[in-house]
Design an enzyme around this catalytic site. Structure first.
Site, PDB file in Angstrom:
ATOM      1  N   ASP A 193      10.478   0.695  -9.325  1.00  0.00           N
ATOM      2  CA  ASP A 193      10.185   0.845 -10.721  1.00  0.00           C
ATOM      3  C   ASP A 193      10.269   2.365 -11.017  1.00  0.00           C
ATOM      4  N   ASP A 229      -1.050  12.627  -3.820  1.00  0.00           N
ATOM      5  CA  ASP A 229      -1.077  11.155  -3.153  1.00  0.00           C
ATOM      6  C   ASP A 229      -2.535  10.683  -4.218  1.00  0.00           C
ATOM      7  N   SER A 243       2.129  -1.909  -2.226  1.00  0.00           N
ATOM      8  CA  SER A 243       2.380  -2.868  -3.305  1.00  0.00           C
ATOM      9  C   SER A 243       2.779  -4.234  -2.396  1.00  0.00           C
ATOM     10  N   SER A 255      -0.608  -6.427 -12.267  1.00  0.00           N
ATOM     11  CA  SER A 255       0.261  -7.470 -11.660  1.00  0.00           C
ATOM     12  C   SER A 255      -0.064  -8.900 -11.927  1.00  0.00           C
ATOM     13  N   GLU A 261      -0.065 -11.185  -9.699  1.00  0.00           N
ATOM     14  CA  GLU A 261      -0.893 -11.616  -8.774  1.00  0.00           C
ATOM     15  C   GLU A 261      -2.258 -11.535  -8.931  1.00  0.00           C
ATOM     16  N   TYR A 264      -4.744  -6.957  -2.110  1.00  0.00           N
ATOM     17  CA  TYR A 264      -3.924  -6.247  -3.030  1.00  0.00           C
ATOM     18  C   TYR A 264      -4.219  -6.791  -4.486  1.00  0.00           C
ATOM     19  N   LYS A 291      -5.893  -4.743  -7.747  1.00  0.00           N
ATOM     20  CA  LYS A 291      -4.986  -4.656  -8.837  1.00  0.00           C
ATOM     21  C   LYS A 291      -6.287  -4.983  -9.892  1.00  0.00           C
ATOM     22  N   GLU A 315      13.119  -3.887   1.242  1.00  0.00           N
ATOM     23  CA  GLU A 315      13.598  -5.106   1.726  1.00  0.00           C
ATOM     24  C   GLU A 315      12.736  -5.963   2.565  1.00  0.00           C
ATOM     25  N   ARG A 354      14.842  -9.340  -1.799  1.00  0.00           N
ATOM     26  CA  ARG A 354      15.662  -8.409  -1.165  1.00  0.00           C
ATOM     27  C   ARG A 354      15.833  -8.971   0.347  1.00  0.00           C
ATOM     28  N   LYS A 355      14.862  -9.204   1.029  1.00  0.00           N
ATOM     29  CA  LYS A 355      15.080  -9.912   2.465  1.00  0.00           C
ATOM     30  C   LYS A 355      16.133 -10.820   2.642  1.00  0.00           C
TER      31      LYS A 355
HETATM   32  P1  NDP Z   1       7.223  -0.073  -4.478  1.00  0.00           P
HETATM   33  O1  NDP Z   1       6.492  -0.383  -3.349  1.00  0.00           O
HETATM   34  O2  NDP Z   1       8.713  -0.100  -4.572  1.00  0.00           O
HETATM   35  O3  NDP Z   1       6.887   1.528  -4.798  1.00  0.00           O
HETATM   36  C1  NDP Z   1       5.391   2.046  -4.757  1.00  0.00           C
HETATM   37  C2  NDP Z   1       5.504   3.309  -4.727  1.00  0.00           C
HETATM   38  O4  NDP Z   1       4.151   3.906  -4.823  1.00  0.00           O
HETATM   39  C3  NDP Z   1       6.378   4.436  -3.936  1.00  0.00           C
HETATM   40  O5  NDP Z   1       6.667   5.439  -4.683  1.00  0.00           O
HETATM   41  C4  NDP Z   1       5.431   4.906  -2.920  1.00  0.00           C
HETATM   42  O6  NDP Z   1       5.825   5.950  -2.100  1.00  0.00           O
HETATM   43  C5  NDP Z   1       4.302   5.222  -3.826  1.00  0.00           C
HETATM   44  N1  NDP Z   1       2.877   5.332  -2.908  1.00  0.00           N
HETATM   45  C6  NDP Z   1       2.325   4.402  -2.213  1.00  0.00           C
HETATM   46  N2  NDP Z   1       1.176   4.780  -1.669  1.00  0.00           N
HETATM   47  C7  NDP Z   1       1.019   5.752  -2.571  1.00  0.00           C
HETATM   48  C8  NDP Z   1      -0.249   6.803  -2.411  1.00  0.00           C
HETATM   49  N3  NDP Z   1      -1.156   6.620  -1.583  1.00  0.00           N
HETATM   50  N4  NDP Z   1       0.037   7.911  -3.308  1.00  0.00           N
HETATM   51  C9  NDP Z   1       1.104   8.024  -3.910  1.00  0.00           C
HETATM   52  N5  NDP Z   1       1.926   7.325  -4.026  1.00  0.00           N
HETATM   53  C10 NDP Z   1       1.814   6.357  -3.154  1.00  0.00           C
HETATM   54  O7  NDP Z   1       6.865  -0.749  -5.687  1.00  0.00           O
HETATM   55  P2  NDP Z   1       7.353  -1.355  -7.353  1.00  0.00           P
HETATM   56  O8  NDP Z   1       8.239  -0.238  -7.573  1.00  0.00           O
HETATM   57  O9  NDP Z   1       7.813  -2.627  -6.925  1.00  0.00           O
HETATM   58  O10 NDP Z   1       6.280  -1.259  -8.141  1.00  0.00           O
HETATM   59  C11 NDP Z   1       5.526  -0.325  -8.945  1.00  0.00           C
HETATM   60  C12 NDP Z   1       3.976  -0.857  -9.356  1.00  0.00           C
HETATM   61  O11 NDP Z   1       4.318  -1.964  -9.944  1.00  0.00           O
HETATM   62  C13 NDP Z   1       3.178  -0.976  -8.062  1.00  0.00           C
HETATM   63  O12 NDP Z   1       2.020  -0.575  -8.414  1.00  0.00           O
HETATM   64  C14 NDP Z   1       3.208  -2.329  -7.966  1.00  0.00           C
HETATM   65  O13 NDP Z   1       1.957  -2.845  -7.331  1.00  0.00           O
HETATM   66  C15 NDP Z   1       3.426  -3.009  -9.294  1.00  0.00           C
HETATM   67  N6  NDP Z   1       4.018  -3.954  -9.639  1.00  0.00           N
HETATM   68  C16 NDP Z   1       5.138  -4.526  -9.218  1.00  0.00           C
HETATM   69  C17 NDP Z   1       5.538  -5.643  -9.418  1.00  0.00           C
HETATM   70  C18 NDP Z   1       7.069  -6.098  -8.841  1.00  0.00           C
HETATM   71  O14 NDP Z   1       7.544  -7.171  -9.074  1.00  0.00           O
HETATM   72  N7  NDP Z   1       7.824  -5.303  -8.304  1.00  0.00           N
HETATM   73  C19 NDP Z   1       4.914  -6.592 -10.323  1.00  0.00           C
HETATM   74  C20 NDP Z   1       3.804  -6.022 -10.856  1.00  0.00           C
HETATM   75  C21 NDP Z   1       3.342  -5.089 -10.439  1.00  0.00           C
HETATM   76  P3  NDP Z   1       6.744   6.052  -0.759  1.00  0.00           P
HETATM   77  O15 NDP Z   1       8.182   5.772  -1.456  1.00  0.00           O
HETATM   78  O16 NDP Z   1       6.646   6.959  -0.432  1.00  0.00           O
HETATM   79  O17 NDP Z   1       6.357   4.684  -0.322  1.00  0.00           O
HETATM   80  P1  GDR Z   2       4.829 -11.169  -3.931  1.00  0.00           P
HETATM   81  O1  GDR Z   2       6.490 -11.010  -3.616  1.00  0.00           O
HETATM   82  O2  GDR Z   2       4.004 -11.322  -2.948  1.00  0.00           O
HETATM   83  O3  GDR Z   2       4.887 -12.169  -5.030  1.00  0.00           O
HETATM   84  O4  GDR Z   2       4.383  -9.640  -4.754  1.00  0.00           O
HETATM   85  P2  GDR Z   2       7.032 -11.172  -1.980  1.00  0.00           P
HETATM   86  O5  GDR Z   2       8.337 -11.136  -2.555  1.00  0.00           O
HETATM   87  O6  GDR Z   2       6.492 -10.426  -1.045  1.00  0.00           O
HETATM   88  O7  GDR Z   2       6.580 -12.775  -1.842  1.00  0.00           O
HETATM   89  C1  GDR Z   2       7.092 -13.746  -2.726  1.00  0.00           C
HETATM   90  C2  GDR Z   2       6.853 -15.180  -2.355  1.00  0.00           C
HETATM   91  O8  GDR Z   2       7.749 -15.394  -1.192  1.00  0.00           O
HETATM   92  C3  GDR Z   2       6.965 -15.909  -0.028  1.00  0.00           C
HETATM   93  N1  GDR Z   2       7.706 -15.588   1.275  1.00  0.00           N
HETATM   94  C4  GDR Z   2       7.873 -14.287   1.674  1.00  0.00           C
HETATM   95  N2  GDR Z   2       7.646 -13.172   1.303  1.00  0.00           N
HETATM   96  C5  GDR Z   2       8.064 -12.239   2.096  1.00  0.00           C
HETATM   97  N3  GDR Z   2       7.727 -10.828   1.583  1.00  0.00           N
HETATM   98  N4  GDR Z   2       8.674 -12.300   3.266  1.00  0.00           N
HETATM   99  C6  GDR Z   2       9.006 -13.650   3.544  1.00  0.00           C
HETATM  100  O9  GDR Z   2       9.654 -13.617   4.633  1.00  0.00           O
HETATM  101  C7  GDR Z   2       8.722 -14.649   2.887  1.00  0.00           C
HETATM  102  N5  GDR Z   2       8.715 -15.894   3.112  1.00  0.00           N
HETATM  103  C8  GDR Z   2       8.261 -16.779   1.884  1.00  0.00           C
HETATM  104  C9  GDR Z   2       5.742 -15.383  -0.088  1.00  0.00           C
HETATM  105  O10 GDR Z   2       4.710 -15.944   0.518  1.00  0.00           O
HETATM  106  C10 GDR Z   2       5.302 -15.390  -1.712  1.00  0.00           C
HETATM  107  O11 GDR Z   2       4.961 -16.666  -2.008  1.00  0.00           O
HETATM  108  C11 GDR Z   2       5.312  -9.044  -5.524  1.00  0.00           C
HETATM  109  C12 GDR Z   2       5.058  -7.431  -5.065  1.00  0.00           C
HETATM  110  O12 GDR Z   2       6.042  -6.838  -6.004  1.00  0.00           O
HETATM  111  C13 GDR Z   2       3.796  -7.209  -5.725  1.00  0.00           C
HETATM  112  O13 GDR Z   2       3.357  -5.757  -5.776  1.00  0.00           O
HETATM  113  C14 GDR Z   2       3.777  -7.557  -7.223  1.00  0.00           C
HETATM  114  O14 GDR Z   2       2.351  -7.374  -7.787  1.00  0.00           O
HETATM  115  C15 GDR Z   2       4.022  -9.164  -7.442  1.00  0.00           C
HETATM  116  O15 GDR Z   2       5.243  -9.234  -6.680  1.00  0.00           O
HETATM  117  C16 GDR Z   2       4.096  -9.470  -8.854  1.00  0.00           C
END
Ligand code: NDP
Ligand code: GDR
Length: 372
Positions: free
Chosen positions: A38, A89, A115, A161, A163, A184, A188, A221, A226-227
């Site tokens: 993001d 941090d 996250s 989130s 979640e 997590y 949140k 990943e 994405r996996k």
């Molecule tokens: P990512 O996991 O891709 O990115 C997380 C970011 O946080 C990275 O830049 C990471 O740095 C940084 N970070 C982790 N730990 C620390 C720390 N201790 N101090 C400073 N920076 C840190 O998450 P997303 O971009 O997908 O999500 C952004 C935010 O939105 C997160 O808070 C997530 O929980 C929340 N969210 C995401 C959703 C989604 O579907 N993507 C949905 C709802 C909420 P580094 O690159 O070094 O690891």
């Molecule tokens: P989520 O995303 O937990 O919703 O959190 P994730 O893609 O990890 O899991 C989604 C669902 O898929 C099922 N699942 C697996 N998940 C992963 N990671 N790996 C696997 O092999 C697999 N097989 C099945 C999970 O059990 C789950 O039900 C994401 C993150 O971005 C959070 O930070 C964010 O807050 C929420 O979305 C909204």
């Protein structure tokens, strides 16, 4: 991509929209988590709006800026570099206050987090420290910065989130009770209420975005979408044959990250701070994601997917589907990319990535098992 600014958002030193009197300066945003999925889209979005963007990055043993390298301009090129990176941090309160005092942002976006939901069961203390207490540290840094400088126009965004809703049945809206199902998600929830509290206690302009899952070709990943699309690309190109997954029956409301960062910004442009659900309002199971992703390149997922118990969680979130009617009405926001388009966009990019990997494998520079 960042482009040169056509519609720069300018503010005066006091934070008010500036007149074109030469004293105007660009709006300044501070983003934690800028290196994440993001963070990279939000940075592009804000640069396009004419902002100067400062990102806090954490120290790692290797560079962790892959997602923003394409918009990075060497800071020695002072006139052109509008994105600047600083070490900090969320576990280090002093670094947060120092950068606020130095950067003097107009908007603060707290996107940083550990996250990964499944990983939060493995490292619960750390997850709570960064996700919950980290948000509190940043809010407190903003509050004390305002008290010391009188820069009360600062606006704060907290990345909440879906979640947090956990086991509460869909559709989930701003008024739906939280029932978190992981360290997590519980963290949140704490961050959400810290944000509400700072709004109520100190009058801080602070918003919670309650975002449902959003994905992209830049998604980490080890998240399921994405996996899957990485595996589809590699299986199609002949670099891999099996994909190990957990629960295929979980249902998620999946949108496109590029659409969702716009909603974050919109929340901070309103007259009053509030909390908003951002969602597509459509839910699909992991199995449906597999059908579309494998089917798109002419493969049958059942020939490749193996269920592995290690990917099941101690407690699962079964069904998330947002009700974002408040956000659509109040912000005028709606998603542009639908489910099938999102899956195809991710598969297309990952097939191209796998082709590049194949060249390296064939030339002996990379092992087929190894992923860059
Ligand atoms: P990512 O996991 O891709 O990115 C997380 C970011 O946080 C990275 O830049 C990471 O740095 C940084 N970070 C982790 N730990 C620390 C720390 N201790 N101090 C400073 N920076 C840190 O998450 P997303 O971009 O997908 O999500 C952004 C935010 O939105 C997160 O808070 C997530 O929980 C929340 N969210 C995401 C959703 C989604 O579907 N993507 C949905 C709802 C909420 P580094 O690159 O070094 O690891
Ligand atoms: P989520 O995303 O937990 O919703 O959190 P994730 O893609 O990890 O899991 C989604 C669902 O898929 C099922 N699942 C697996 N998940 C992963 N990671 N790996 C696997 O092999 C697999 N097989 C099945 C999970 O059990 C789950 O039900 C994401 C993150 O971005 C959070 O930070 C964010 O807050 C929420 O979305 C909204």
């Amino acid at each position: 991509m960042a482009t040169e600014n056509n519609n720069a958002t300018l503010v005066s030193e006091s934070g008010n929209p500036a007149a074109s009197n030469g004293e105007a300066k660009r709006k300044v945003a501070l983003i934690t988590g800028i290196t994440g999925q993001d963070g990279s889209y939000l940075t592009e979005f804000l640069l396009n709006k004419g902002y100067e963007v400062h990102g806090l990055i954490r120290r790692s043993s290797n560079f962790n800026t892959q997602r923003i390298n394409h918009i990075y301009i060497d800071p020695h090129n002072a006139n052109k570099a509008r994105m600047k990176l600083h070490y900090a941090d969320l576990s280090d309160a002093s670094s947060l206050r120092r950068w606020l005092d130095t950067i003097l942002p107009d908007e603060v976006y707290n996107l940083a987090a550990q996250s990964h939901v499944a990983v939060s069961f493995e490292i619960p203390d750390y997850t709570a420290d960064v996700v919950a207490t980290g948000a509190l540290r940043l809010l407190e840094a903003v509050r004390s910065h305002i008290a010391a400088t009188d820069r009360s126009h600062i606006r704060y965004y907290q990345a909440g989130s879906s979640e947090m809703f956990g086991s509460t049945p869909p559709p989930q809206s701003e008024t739906t009770p939280f029932h978190p199902r992981s360290p997590y998600a519980a963290s949140k929830v704490a961050a959400h209420w810290y944000t509400v509290n700072y709004r109520e206690a100190y009058g801080l302009f602070a918003c919670n975005g309650i975002l449902f899952n959003h994905e992209s070709p830049r998604r980490g990943e080890n998240f399921v979408t994405r996996k899957i699309t990485r595996a589809v690309g590699r299986i199609k190109i002949g670099l891999q044959s099996k994909l190990f997954l957990g629960n295929l029956q979980a249902s998620r409301d999946w949108g496109f990250a590029g659409d969702y960062v716009e909603a974050m910004w919109m929340m901070l442009q309103q007259e009053k701070p509030d909390d908003y659900v951002v969602a597509t309002e459509e839910s699909h199971t992991v199995e449906e994601f597999l059908e579309v992703a494998f089917g798109y390149v002419g493969l049958n997922w059942k020939d490749h997917v193996v269920i592995d118990k290690r990917y099941f969680r101690p407690s699962e979130v079964d069904n998330l589907k947002g009700d974002s009617s408040k956000t659509r009405k109040a912000l005028g926001w709606k998603p542009k990319v639908g489910f099938e388009q999102l899956v195809k966009m991710m598969v297309d990019e990952d097939v191209e990535l796998a082709k590049r990997e194949k060249v390296l494998v064939d030339a002996g520079y990379m092992d087929a098992q190894q992923q860059p």
